[in-house]
Motif scaffolding. Sequence first.
Motif, PDB file in Angstrom:
ATOM      1  N   UNK A  18       0.829  -1.203   0.000  1.00  0.00           N
ATOM      2  CA  UNK A  18       0.000   0.000   0.000  1.00  0.00           C
ATOM      3  C   UNK A  18       0.863   1.254   0.000  1.00  0.00           C
ATOM      4  N   UNK A  19       1.928   1.246   0.783  1.00  0.00           N
ATOM      5  CA  UNK A  19       2.825   2.400   0.817  1.00  0.00           C
ATOM      6  C   UNK A  19       3.502   2.571  -0.545  1.00  0.00           C
ATOM      7  N   UNK A  20       3.921   1.489  -1.156  1.00  0.00           N
ATOM      8  CA  UNK A  20       4.552   1.557  -2.479  1.00  0.00           C
ATOM      9  C   UNK A  20       3.579   2.105  -3.514  1.00  0.00           C
ATOM     10  N   UNK A  21       2.320   1.653  -3.455  1.00  0.00           N
ATOM     11  CA  UNK A  21       1.322   2.167  -4.394  1.00  0.00           C
ATOM     12  C   UNK A  21       1.092   3.664  -4.201  1.00  0.00           C
ATOM     13  N   UNK A  22       1.197   4.130  -2.972  1.00  0.00           N
ATOM     14  CA  UNK A  22       1.043   5.553  -2.709  1.00  0.00           C
ATOM     15  C   UNK A  22       2.101   6.385  -3.401  1.00  0.00           C
ATOM     16  N   UNK A  23       3.300   5.841  -3.519  1.00  0.00           N
ATOM     17  CA  UNK A  23       4.366   6.562  -4.216  1.00  0.00           C
ATOM     18  C   UNK A  23       4.166   6.559  -5.730  1.00  0.00           C
ATOM     19  N   UNK A  24       3.322   5.675  -6.235  1.00  0.00           N
ATOM     20  CA  UNK A  24       3.100   5.584  -7.671  1.00  0.00           C
ATOM     21  C   UNK A  24       2.013   6.537  -8.170  1.00  0.00           C
ATOM     22  N   UNK A  25       1.304   7.181  -7.244  1.00  0.00           N
ATOM     23  CA  UNK A  25       0.240   8.112  -7.628  1.00  0.00           C
ATOM     24  C   UNK A  25       0.878   9.365  -8.239  1.00  0.00           C
ATOM     25  N   UNK A  26       0.408   9.791  -9.410  1.00  0.00           N
ATOM     26  CA  UNK A  26       0.976  11.004 -10.015  1.00  0.00           C
ATOM     27  C   UNK A  26       0.727  12.235  -9.139  1.00  0.00           C
ATOM     28  N   UNK A  27       1.682  13.151  -9.093  1.00  0.00           N
ATOM     29  CA  UNK A  27       1.543  14.342  -8.227  1.00  0.00           C
ATOM     30  C   UNK A  27       0.330  15.207  -8.555  1.00  0.00           C
ATOM     31  N   UNK A  28      -0.093  15.249  -9.822  1.00  0.00           N
ATOM     32  CA  UNK A  28      -1.238  16.100 -10.156  1.00  0.00           C
ATOM     33  C   UNK A  28      -2.533  15.585  -9.535  1.00  0.00           C
ATOM     34  N   UNK A  29      -2.604  14.273  -9.252  1.00  0.00           N
ATOM     35  CA  UNK A  29      -3.788  13.731  -8.570  1.00  0.00           C
ATOM     36  C   UNK A  29      -3.834  14.235  -7.134  1.00  0.00           C
ATOM     37  N   UNK A  30      -2.680  14.288  -6.477  1.00  0.00           N
ATOM     38  CA  UNK A  30      -2.624  14.728  -5.074  1.00  0.00           C
ATOM     39  C   UNK A  30      -2.811  16.229  -4.926  1.00  0.00           C
ATOM     40  N   UNK A  31      -2.630  16.985  -6.010  1.00  0.00           N
ATOM     41  CA  UNK A  31      -2.779  18.437  -5.950  1.00  0.00           C
ATOM     42  C   UNK A  31      -4.219  18.906  -6.119  1.00  0.00           C
ATOM     43  N   UNK A  32      -5.134  18.006  -6.396  1.00  0.00           N
ATOM     44  CA  UNK A  32      -6.543  18.395  -6.518  1.00  0.00           C
ATOM     45  C   UNK A  32      -7.043  18.899  -5.167  1.00  0.00           C
TER      46      UNK A  32
END
Length: 104
Positions: A18-32
Amino acid sequence: MSMLWIAVIAASVLSFGQKWLGYQVPPDVLDRPRIARITTLLPIALLGALVATQTAASGAEIVLDARLAALSVAAVLLLARAPFLVVVIAAAVAAAGLRALGWA
């Protein structure tokens, strides 16, 4: 190997995944804005839930004892902007005093 160890190893592997998958999320998704608001408030909600369960639960039962009174003392002192050390000591004294009086 017991089932407990299998469960511990499986939980560790899943947590790492789960932690590894969190690092794979593109930064633009987290900036919403909505995601940013949720990720900002999530630790506060989790800490609140932890405090609530540790204060009012004993096993599977809901209990009202000295812990709830100590939490109330701490909340009042935090609202009054008292130093954190004062809050901790006052809550501990309140819990100890109530337990000494027999209110477990």
